[in-house]
Design a protein around this motif. Structure first.
Motif, PDB file in Angstrom:
ATOM      1  N   SER A  90       0.831  -1.208   0.000  1.00 50.36           N
ATOM      2  CA  SER A  90       0.000   0.000   0.000  1.00 50.36           C
ATOM      3  C   SER A  90       0.871   1.265   0.000  1.00 50.36           C
ATOM      4  O   SER A  90       0.479   2.289  -0.564  1.00 50.36           O
ATOM      5  CB  SER A  90      -0.945   0.002   1.210  1.00 50.36           C
ATOM      6  OG  SER A  90      -0.233  -0.117   2.424  1.00 50.36           O
ATOM      7  N   TYR A 128       0.634   3.999  -3.019  1.00 49.38           N
ATOM      8  CA  TYR A 128       0.421   5.443  -2.819  1.00 49.38           C
ATOM      9  C   TYR A 128       1.535   6.241  -3.491  1.00 49.38           C
ATOM     10  O   TYR A 128       1.280   7.263  -4.129  1.00 49.38           O
ATOM     11  CB  TYR A 128       0.373   5.793  -1.334  1.00 49.38           C
ATOM     12  CG  TYR A 128       0.208   7.287  -1.111  1.00 49.38           C
ATOM     13  CD1 TYR A 128      -1.046   7.882  -1.205  1.00 49.38           C
ATOM     14  CD2 TYR A 128       1.310   8.108  -0.865  1.00 49.38           C
ATOM     15  CE1 TYR A 128      -1.205   9.248  -1.046  1.00 49.38           C
ATOM     16  CE2 TYR A 128       1.162   9.469  -0.710  1.00 49.38           C
ATOM     17  CZ  TYR A 128      -0.095  10.035  -0.795  1.00 49.38           C
ATOM     18  OH  TYR A 128      -0.253  11.390  -0.666  1.00 49.38           O
ATOM     19  N   ASN A 181       0.934   6.549  -7.098  1.00 46.62           N
ATOM     20  CA  ASN A 181      -0.271   7.282  -7.479  1.00 46.62           C
ATOM     21  C   ASN A 181      -0.296   8.747  -7.041  1.00 46.62           C
ATOM     22  O   ASN A 181      -1.332   9.403  -7.167  1.00 46.62           O
ATOM     23  CB  ASN A 181      -1.513   6.567  -6.913  1.00 46.62           C
ATOM     24  CG  ASN A 181      -1.751   5.230  -7.593  1.00 46.62           C
ATOM     25  OD1 ASN A 181      -1.409   5.044  -8.756  1.00 46.62           O
ATOM     26  ND2 ASN A 181      -2.320   4.284  -6.843  1.00 46.62           N
ATOM     27  N   ASP A 221      -0.008   5.690   3.584  1.00 50.31           N
ATOM     28  CA  ASP A 221      -0.035   6.887   2.731  1.00 50.31           C
ATOM     29  C   ASP A 221       0.985   7.916   3.233  1.00 50.31           C
ATOM     30  O   ASP A 221       1.666   8.560   2.436  1.00 50.31           O
ATOM     31  CB  ASP A 221      -1.433   7.515   2.732  1.00 50.31           C
ATOM     32  CG  ASP A 221      -2.438   6.692   1.939  1.00 50.31           C
ATOM     33  OD1 ASP A 221      -2.024   5.695   1.318  1.00 50.31           O
ATOM     34  OD2 ASP A 221      -3.627   7.049   1.940  1.00 50.31           O
TER      35      ASP A 221
END
Length: 314
Positions: free
Chosen positions: A41, A45, A48, A280
């Motif tokens: 994850s 992040y 992206n 994140d």
């Protein structure tokens, strides 16, 4: 004689052990936070982050490092030494780009200044005065900006820290009190203060005010780089985030861990808004390290190589 040598060796080893322990604790804290998410994850992040945000972060980095050279320009005004703006900007950029990433800026940045400013005819005494000036005014700027932000938007501290106060409001008063004491001393003390092998001469108030302005813009841009790489636009104001950034920056500096690596990230992770996941946050922090630290370092190393070739051929 042997006992004195052993004591000296122990004194040299203790700070290194402290840094290693602190770094290890920071890494364990980061790993503990990431148990809630996954490495995948974090990578997702990182991939992206909008291109526009990355471009904004890079633009603010370029502007920020340009502003950092202002510390040295003001320093040259303080020591009453003339040198071309290009040579000052070149040396200051390299010293900050290397010092910020490698850490131990007291040594790395100082060594770079002694090398290049000495090469261009500045005496060792003047360089020493400049080095003292940059270190003194750096902390003046940090205390001024950190104290002001702490009073404007006092950050609520997590209860897990078990501190005697709930927000950074008291820290703001302490910081600004130290700044006031500094300005009182700069006006009343007319003679240099001996400090180890150097002497501290307080800059004129107008120069000190100039360094505070440079520091505010410098750290405002640095915080803006990270702010643009994290998904907190709607969950926390920029001023609120700036308070977190200053605390993390201060912790990283005090730790003496190279570049504040691990310590800075740990503070950001613990003080972040609950609406942002740890994965994140870490993804944004990795992007921040790449853009704000490693890209300038690569540029600085390239400039060092180019200058070395020029000196060799001249």
């Amino acid at each position: 004689m042997k006992t004195n040598l052993q004591v000296k060796n122990i004194r040299q080893i203790i700070p290194i052990i402290f840094i290693i322990v602190l770094f290890s604790i920071s890494i364990m804290a980061i790993v503990s936070e990431l148990k809630k998410d996954s490495i995948e994850s974090v990578w997702l992040y990182l991939q992206n982050i909008p291109r526009g945000h990355k471009i904004n972060a890079l633009a603010m980095t370029i502007l920020g490092y340009g502003l950092m050279t202002g510390y040295d320009w003001l320093g040259f005004a303080h020591i009453r030494q003339k040198l071309s703006a290009w040579k000052i900007g070149f040396t200051a950029f390299i010293s900050y780009a290397v010092g910020n990433t490698v850490g131990f800026s007291v040594f790395s940045g100082t060594a770079i200044r002694y090398h290049y400013y000495g090469l261009w005819g500045v005496s060792n005494i003047k360089i020493a005065e400049l080095v003292v000036f940059t270190h003194l005014t750096f902390w003046l700027g940090l205390l001024s900006i950190g104290g002001t932000v702490s009073l404007i938007d006092p950050l609520t501290l997590p209860s897990v820290l078990k501190l005697p106060f709930d927000s950074i409001h008291p820290i703001g008063y302490i910081f600004l009190s130290l700044v006031i004491i500094y300005f009182i001393l700069s006006v009343t003390l007319k003679h240099p203060i001996p400090f180890k092998d150097e002497e501290i001469t307080f800059p004129k108030p107008i120069i000190s005010i100039g360094t505070i302005i440079v520091a505010g813009l410098d750290w405002g841009l640095a915080a803006g780089v990270l702010y643009s790489l994290l998904p907190i636009n709607h969950s926390m104001s920029y001023i609120g985030f700036f308070g977190i950034y200053i605390i993390a920056l201060t912790a990283g500096l005090i730790s003496n861990v190279p570049g504040g690596l691990g310590v800075f990230e740990t503070v950001i992770l613990y003080l972040r808004p609950e609406s942002i996941s740890s994965s994140d946050t870490l993804g944004g922090l990795i992007a921040y390290r790449i853009i704000y630290f490693f890209i300038p370092l690569i540029v600085a190393l390239a400039l060092i190589g180019i200058q070395a070739l020029k000196n060799k051929n001249s």
